[in-house]
Motif scaffolding. Sequence first.
Motif, PDB file in Angstrom:
ATOM      1  N   ILE A  41       0.864  -1.377   0.057  1.00  0.00           N
ATOM      2  CA  ILE A  41       0.159  -0.200   0.024  1.00  0.00           C
ATOM      3  C   ILE A  41       0.483   1.505  -0.181  1.00  0.00           C
ATOM      4  N   TYR A  42       1.885   1.094   1.103  1.00  0.00           N
ATOM      5  CA  TYR A  42       2.923   2.421   0.994  1.00  0.00           C
ATOM      6  C   TYR A  42       3.263   3.117  -0.452  1.00  0.00           C
ATOM      7  N   PHE A  43       3.390   2.202  -1.501  1.00  0.00           N
ATOM      8  CA  PHE A  43       3.947   2.433  -2.218  1.00  0.00           C
ATOM      9  C   PHE A  43       2.715   2.281  -3.343  1.00  0.00           C
ATOM     10  N   TYR A  44       1.428   2.080  -3.498  1.00  0.00           N
ATOM     11  CA  TYR A  44       1.068   2.303  -4.734  1.00  0.00           C
ATOM     12  C   TYR A  44      -0.244   3.624  -3.507  1.00  0.00           C
ATOM     13  N   GLU A  45       0.156   3.732  -2.595  1.00  0.00           N
ATOM     14  CA  GLU A  45      -0.852   5.519  -2.351  1.00  0.00           C
ATOM     15  C   GLU A  45       0.181   6.502  -2.609  1.00  0.00           C
ATOM     16  N   ARG A  46       1.370   6.515  -2.923  1.00  0.00           N
ATOM     17  CA  ARG A  46       2.127   7.633  -3.329  1.00  0.00           C
ATOM     18  C   ARG A  46       2.597   7.685  -5.043  1.00  0.00           C
ATOM     19  N   ILE A  47       2.898   6.632  -5.748  1.00  0.00           N
ATOM     20  CA  ILE A  47       3.515   6.325  -7.225  1.00  0.00           C
ATOM     21  C   ILE A  47       2.741   7.301  -7.993  1.00  0.00           C
ATOM     22  N   TYR A  48       1.908   7.104  -8.367  1.00  0.00           N
ATOM     23  CA  TYR A  48       0.311   7.664  -9.287  1.00  0.00           C
ATOM     24  C   TYR A  48       0.798   9.252  -9.100  1.00  0.00           C
ATOM     25  N   ASP A  49       1.091   9.721  -8.308  1.00  0.00           N
ATOM     26  CA  ASP A  49       0.936  11.632  -8.032  1.00  0.00           C
ATOM     27  C   ASP A  49       2.442  11.927  -8.116  1.00  0.00           C
ATOM     28  N   LEU A  50       3.231  10.637  -7.655  1.00  0.00           N
ATOM     29  CA  LEU A  50       4.515  11.065  -8.386  1.00  0.00           C
ATOM     30  C   LEU A  50       5.044  11.698  -9.461  1.00  0.00           C
ATOM     31  N   ALA A  51       4.632  10.232 -10.363  1.00  0.00           N
ATOM     32  CA  ALA A  51       4.191  10.214 -11.804  1.00  0.00           C
ATOM     33  C   ALA A  51       3.817  11.327 -12.842  1.00  0.00           C
ATOM     34  N   VAL A  52       2.384  11.883 -11.995  1.00  0.00           N
ATOM     35  CA  VAL A  52       1.966  13.345 -12.930  1.00  0.00           C
ATOM     36  C   VAL A  52       2.976  14.226 -12.523  1.00  0.00           C
ATOM     37  N   SER A  53       3.196  14.477 -10.712  1.00  0.00           N
ATOM     38  CA  SER A  53       3.336  15.531 -11.056  1.00  0.00           C
ATOM     39  C   SER A  53       4.873  16.295 -11.738  1.00  0.00           C
ATOM     40  N   ILE A  55       5.716  14.352 -14.184  1.00  0.00           N
ATOM     41  CA  ILE A  55       5.398  14.502 -15.905  1.00  0.00           C
ATOM     42  C   ILE A  55       4.715  16.115 -16.401  1.00  0.00           C
ATOM     43  N   GLU A  56       4.175  16.533 -15.246  1.00  0.00           N
ATOM     44  CA  GLU A  56       3.135  17.923 -14.848  1.00  0.00           C
ATOM     45  C   GLU A  56       4.605  19.490 -15.254  1.00  0.00           C
ATOM     46  N   LYS A  57       5.551  18.591 -13.878  1.00  0.00           N
ATOM     47  CA  LYS A  57       6.897  20.451 -14.563  1.00  0.00           C
ATOM     48  C   LYS A  57       8.015  20.000 -14.791  1.00  0.00           C
ATOM     49  N   GLY A  58       7.381  18.597 -16.460  1.00  0.00           N
ATOM     50  CA  GLY A  58       8.336  18.934 -17.202  1.00  0.00           C
ATOM     51  C   GLY A  58       9.536  18.301 -17.409  1.00  0.00           C
ATOM     52  N   ILE A  59       9.744  16.819 -15.595  1.00  0.00           N
ATOM     53  CA  ILE A  59      11.274  16.453 -15.839  1.00  0.00           C
ATOM     54  C   ILE A  59      11.037  15.110 -16.063  1.00  0.00           C
ATOM     55  N   PHE A  60      10.564  14.437 -16.689  1.00  0.00           N
ATOM     56  CA  PHE A  60      10.025  13.438 -17.096  1.00  0.00           C
ATOM     57  C   PHE A  60       8.775  13.422 -18.269  1.00  0.00           C
ATOM     58  N   ALA A  61       9.871  12.974 -19.496  1.00  0.00           N
ATOM     59  CA  ALA A  61       9.535  13.407 -20.508  1.00  0.00           C
ATOM     60  C   ALA A  61       9.140  12.399 -21.237  1.00  0.00           C
ATOM     61  N   THR A  62       7.355  12.447 -21.321  1.00  0.00           N
ATOM     62  CA  THR A  62       6.591  11.090 -22.111  1.00  0.00           C
ATOM     63  C   THR A  62       6.219  11.750 -23.228  1.00  0.00           C
ATOM     64  N   GLY A  63       5.786  12.900 -23.854  1.00  0.00           N
ATOM     65  CA  GLY A  63       5.011  12.718 -25.185  1.00  0.00           C
ATOM     66  C   GLY A  63       3.940  13.467 -24.684  1.00  0.00           C
ATOM     67  N   PHE A  64       3.536  12.404 -23.724  1.00  0.00           N
ATOM     68  CA  PHE A  64       2.061  12.758 -22.917  1.00  0.00           C
ATOM     69  C   PHE A  64       1.257  13.989 -22.943  1.00  0.00           C
ATOM     70  N   SER A  65       0.217  14.303 -23.561  1.00  0.00           N
ATOM     71  CA  SER A  65      -0.853  15.333 -23.448  1.00  0.00           C
ATOM     72  C   SER A  65      -1.920  14.680 -23.394  1.00  0.00           C
ATOM     73  N   GLU A 113      18.198  15.603  -6.056  1.00  0.00           N
ATOM     74  CA  GLU A 113      17.971  16.937  -6.069  1.00  0.00           C
ATOM     75  C   GLU A 113      16.578  17.901  -7.045  1.00  0.00           C
ATOM     76  N   ASN A 114      16.464  16.545  -7.893  1.00  0.00           N
ATOM     77  CA  ASN A 114      15.053  16.983  -9.428  1.00  0.00           C
ATOM     78  C   ASN A 114      13.691  16.357  -8.425  1.00  0.00           C
ATOM     79  N   ASP A 115      14.534  15.158  -8.072  1.00  0.00           N
ATOM     80  CA  ASP A 115      12.883  14.866  -7.817  1.00  0.00           C
ATOM     81  C   ASP A 115      12.529  14.128  -6.451  1.00  0.00           C
ATOM     82  N   PRO A 116      12.750  14.868  -5.457  1.00  0.00           N
ATOM     83  CA  PRO A 116      13.059  14.383  -4.430  1.00  0.00           C
ATOM     84  C   PRO A 116      12.321  13.248  -4.102  1.00  0.00           C
TER      85      PRO A 116
END
Length: 141
Positions: A41-53, A55-65, A113-116
Amino acid sequence: GMTANHNWLCYPGNYDGGGAPVIHEMVHTLNHIVFEQIDEIYFYERIYDLAVSAIEKGIFATGFSWSNMDPQSTEAENMIHYVGEYWAITVEGYLMDQAGFKDSHDTREWIRENDPAIFELITRYFRPNLGNSVKVLMPST
């Protein structure tokens, strides 16, 4: 299952300066077999929001739109691929710790430094050992 894509492997005549498919797929396997089996649960409660964040900050490039996504699917269904790749690529970068093999998340220092927040999650399961090796810590059931 593990990848068998020959285009991702480095051999004479097929140079690939990218990541390590074995490490990348191992991370997916740990996620889908171990974490799901023990209901981490600890992992699953966090990973989605971390990934979206990231992507939205532009530090994980996906070409996602959002405009490219299937309007019949939920936001979570559309993002699931990117969440899984975010986890696998960030852990791959942490374990490889080699500057330049990806556009982001390629070294422990860059991640710290960039995605603590993802660095903190990664180090919950993968801890630096002496030298450059990493100790894998599986959650207790």
